[in-house]
Scaffold this motif. Structure first.
Motif, PDB file in Angstrom:
ATOM      1  N   GLY A  65      25.455  24.398  54.839  1.00 28.51           N
ATOM      2  CA  GLY A  65      24.539  24.162  53.735  1.00 28.51           C
ATOM      3  C   GLY A  65      24.684  25.134  52.574  1.00 28.51           C
ATOM      4  O   GLY A  65      23.833  25.170  51.686  1.00 28.51           O
ATOM      5  N   ASN A  66      25.760  25.911  52.556  1.00 25.75           N
ATOM      6  CA  ASN A  66      25.995  26.863  51.471  1.00 25.75           C
ATOM      7  C   ASN A  66      26.744  26.198  50.313  1.00 25.75           C
ATOM      8  O   ASN A  66      27.598  25.335  50.539  1.00 25.75           O
ATOM      9  N   LYS A  67      26.437  26.645  49.089  1.00 24.69           N
ATOM     10  CA  LYS A  67      27.141  26.129  47.910  1.00 24.69           C
ATOM     11  C   LYS A  67      28.606  26.537  47.958  1.00 24.69           C
ATOM     12  O   LYS A  67      28.933  27.695  48.192  1.00 24.69           O
ATOM     13  N   VAL A  68      29.491  25.552  47.730  1.00 22.58           N
ATOM     14  CA  VAL A  68      30.932  25.815  47.704  1.00 22.58           C
ATOM     15  C   VAL A  68      31.442  25.827  46.263  1.00 22.58           C
ATOM     16  O   VAL A  68      32.097  26.756  45.843  1.00 22.58           O
ATOM     17  N   ARG A  69      31.108  24.761  45.486  1.00 23.61           N
ATOM     18  CA  ARG A  69      31.550  24.650  44.098  1.00 23.61           C
ATOM     19  C   ARG A  69      30.769  23.526  43.416  1.00 23.61           C
ATOM     20  O   ARG A  69      30.211  22.666  44.086  1.00 23.61           O
ATOM     21  N   PRO A  70      30.756  23.503  42.096  1.00 19.15           N
ATOM     22  CA  PRO A  70      30.071  22.415  41.385  1.00 19.15           C
ATOM     23  C   PRO A  70      30.712  21.068  41.707  1.00 19.15           C
ATOM     24  O   PRO A  70      31.917  20.971  41.937  1.00 19.15           O
ATOM     25  N   LEU A  71      29.882  20.021  41.708  1.00 17.67           N
ATOM     26  CA  LEU A  71      30.372  18.668  41.935  1.00 17.67           C
ATOM     27  C   LEU A  71      30.254  17.844  40.650  1.00 17.67           C
ATOM     28  O   LEU A  71      31.264  17.432  40.089  1.00 17.67           O
ATOM     29  N   GLU A  72      29.042  17.603  40.161  1.00 18.23           N
ATOM     30  CA  GLU A  72      28.823  16.847  38.926  1.00 18.23           C
ATOM     31  C   GLU A  72      27.591  17.393  38.212  1.00 18.23           C
ATOM     32  O   GLU A  72      26.661  17.873  38.847  1.00 18.23           O
ATOM     33  N   SER A  73      27.618  17.280  36.903  1.00 13.96           N
ATOM     34  CA  SER A  73      26.439  17.594  36.089  1.00 13.96           C
ATOM     35  C   SER A  73      26.273  16.472  35.086  1.00 13.96           C
ATOM     36  O   SER A  73      27.252  15.918  34.589  1.00 13.96           O
ATOM     37  N   GLU A  74      25.013  16.138  34.798  1.00 13.44           N
ATOM     38  CA  GLU A  74      24.747  15.104  33.802  1.00 13.44           C
ATOM     39  C   GLU A  74      23.410  15.390  33.138  1.00 13.44           C
ATOM     40  O   GLU A  74      22.559  16.075  33.695  1.00 13.44           O
ATOM     41  N   SER A  75      23.282  14.877  31.929  1.00 12.43           N
ATOM     42  CA  SER A  75      22.018  15.026  31.209  1.00 12.43           C
ATOM     43  C   SER A  75      21.807  13.795  30.341  1.00 12.43           C
ATOM     44  O   SER A  75      22.748  13.066  30.037  1.00 12.43           O
ATOM     45  N   GLY A  76      20.544  13.588  29.961  1.00 14.48           N
ATOM     46  CA  GLY A  76      20.273  12.407  29.154  1.00 14.48           C
ATOM     47  C   GLY A  76      18.818  12.274  28.793  1.00 14.48           C
ATOM     48  O   GLY A  76      18.025  13.200  28.936  1.00 14.48           O
ATOM     49  N   PHE A  77      18.467  11.053  28.360  1.00 14.15           N
ATOM     50  CA  PHE A  77      17.132  10.736  27.885  1.00 14.15           C
ATOM     51  C   PHE A  77      16.710   9.394  28.447  1.00 14.15           C
ATOM     52  O   PHE A  77      17.496   8.449  28.456  1.00 14.15           O
ATOM     53  N   TRP A  78      15.469   9.331  28.931  1.00 15.78           N
ATOM     54  CA  TRP A  78      14.913   8.123  29.540  1.00 15.78           C
ATOM     55  C   TRP A  78      13.762   7.613  28.683  1.00 15.78           C
ATOM     56  O   TRP A  78      12.887   8.385  28.282  1.00 15.78           O
ATOM     57  N   ARG A  79      13.739   6.293  28.450  1.00 10.35           N
ATOM     58  CA  ARG A  79      12.656   5.637  27.712  1.00 10.35           C
ATOM     59  C   ARG A  79      12.203   4.408  28.494  1.00 10.35           C
ATOM     60  O   ARG A  79      12.959   3.856  29.294  1.00 10.35           O
ATOM     61  N   ILE A  80      10.975   3.970  28.218  1.00  9.95           N
ATOM     62  CA  ILE A  80      10.457   2.745  28.826  1.00  9.95           C
ATOM     63  C   ILE A  80       9.631   2.021  27.772  1.00  9.95           C
ATOM     64  O   ILE A  80       8.980   2.658  26.945  1.00  9.95           O
ATOM     65  N   ASP A  81       9.683   0.685  27.791  1.00 10.90           N
ATOM     66  CA  ASP A  81       8.889  -0.077  26.824  1.00 10.90           C
ATOM     67  C   ASP A  81       7.686  -0.717  27.515  1.00 10.90           C
ATOM     68  O   ASP A  81       7.485  -0.558  28.729  1.00 10.90           O
ATOM     69  N   ALA A  82       6.907  -1.457  26.755  1.00 16.56           N
ATOM     70  CA  ALA A  82       5.670  -2.060  27.273  1.00 16.56           C
ATOM     71  C   ALA A  82       5.925  -3.092  28.368  1.00 16.56           C
ATOM     72  O   ALA A  82       5.059  -3.360  29.193  1.00 16.56           O
ATOM     73  N   GLU A  83       7.125  -3.666  28.408  1.00 11.01           N
ATOM     74  CA  GLU A  83       7.468  -4.636  29.455  1.00 11.01           C
ATOM     75  C   GLU A  83       8.117  -3.973  30.663  1.00 11.01           C
ATOM     76  O   GLU A  83       8.702  -4.644  31.505  1.00 11.01           O
ATOM     77  N   ARG A  84       8.057  -2.630  30.719  1.00 11.94           N
ATOM     78  CA  ARG A  84       8.590  -1.828  31.836  1.00 11.94           C
ATOM     79  C   ARG A  84      10.114  -1.853  31.906  1.00 11.94           C
ATOM     80  O   ARG A  84      10.707  -1.622  32.948  1.00 11.94           O
ATOM     81  N   ARG A  85      10.748  -2.144  30.764  1.00 14.92           N
ATOM     82  CA  ARG A  85      12.205  -2.056  30.694  1.00 14.92           C
ATOM     83  C   ARG A  85      12.570  -0.599  30.427  1.00 14.92           C
ATOM     84  O   ARG A  85      12.000   0.046  29.545  1.00 14.92           O
TER      85      ARG A  85
END
Length: 191
Positions: A65-85
């Motif tokens: 369970g020890n960290k070996v090396r980075p795998l993936e990183s991601e970032s972004g922005f989430w939005r939702i509208d009135a119809e739950r899209r």
């Protein structure tokens, strides 16, 4: 418990279950890459505008369970509208930029997403799209991701089980919210 911050943009209330810092572990398995267990830290935050900001870091774990090396990183922005899209813009450290569209399920905190647009830098690995499912289950955040490349059909490649990270600020806020008439022995509270 899902908390809805008073300064959360009103349109984002259905996504409030995502807010906070999350940590946990999962499994990564895709043809052409190393099969491994991974650790993950995810943050969903807001600043009062009509989107959530998203950051995720994963790393390979060894058998202990020890960290070996980075795998993936991601970032972004989430939005939702009135119809739950739901609409997500996401950038990954490997040179992939995506736009995801999906829908929040009726009457439960679950989101299904499908990639709509994929852009890749010249050195990015082969990738042509994916699907993701996020769900809030018994106070935990769980997700599974599928991806496809020109050589590999759409298939699961990552999934994780994340727990909410409690900060000292959370504890202080909860302590201030306790009623003044809490029983001294704690037992009476459960009667």
């Amino acid at each position: 418990m899902i908390e809805i911050p008073s300064d959360l943009h009103k349109d984002l209330v259905p996504l409030a279950f995502l807010l906070g810092n999350w940590a946990g572990a999962g499994v990564h398995d895709f043809p052409g890459s190393e099969k491994c267990n991974f650790g993950q830290e995810v943050t969903f935050s807001h600043d009062g505008r009509d989107f959530l900001e998203y950051h995720s870091r994963t790393w390979v774990l060894d058998n202990d369970g020890n960290k070996v090396r980075p795998l993936e990183s991601e970032s972004g922005f989430w939005r939702i509208d009135a119809e739950r899209r739901v609409e997500v813009t996401m950038t990954r450290d490997d040179g992939v930029v995506e736009i995801w569209y999906g829908r929040m399920a009726d009457k439960k905190p679950q989101i299904d997403l499908v990639s709509d647009t994929v852009a890749r830098t010249p050195d990015a690995p082969p990738y042509s799209g994916g699907k993701r499912l996020y769900g809030y289950v018994k106070s935990d955040l769980m997700w599974v991701g599928e991806k496809q490349t020109p050589e590999v059909e759409l298939r699961p490649y990552m999934s994780a089980h994340l727990k909410k990270v409690v900060t000292p600020e959370d504890v202080e806020r909860w302590a201030k919210a306790l009623p003044d008439d809490m029983p001294d022995d704690g037992i009476a509270f459960f009667k």
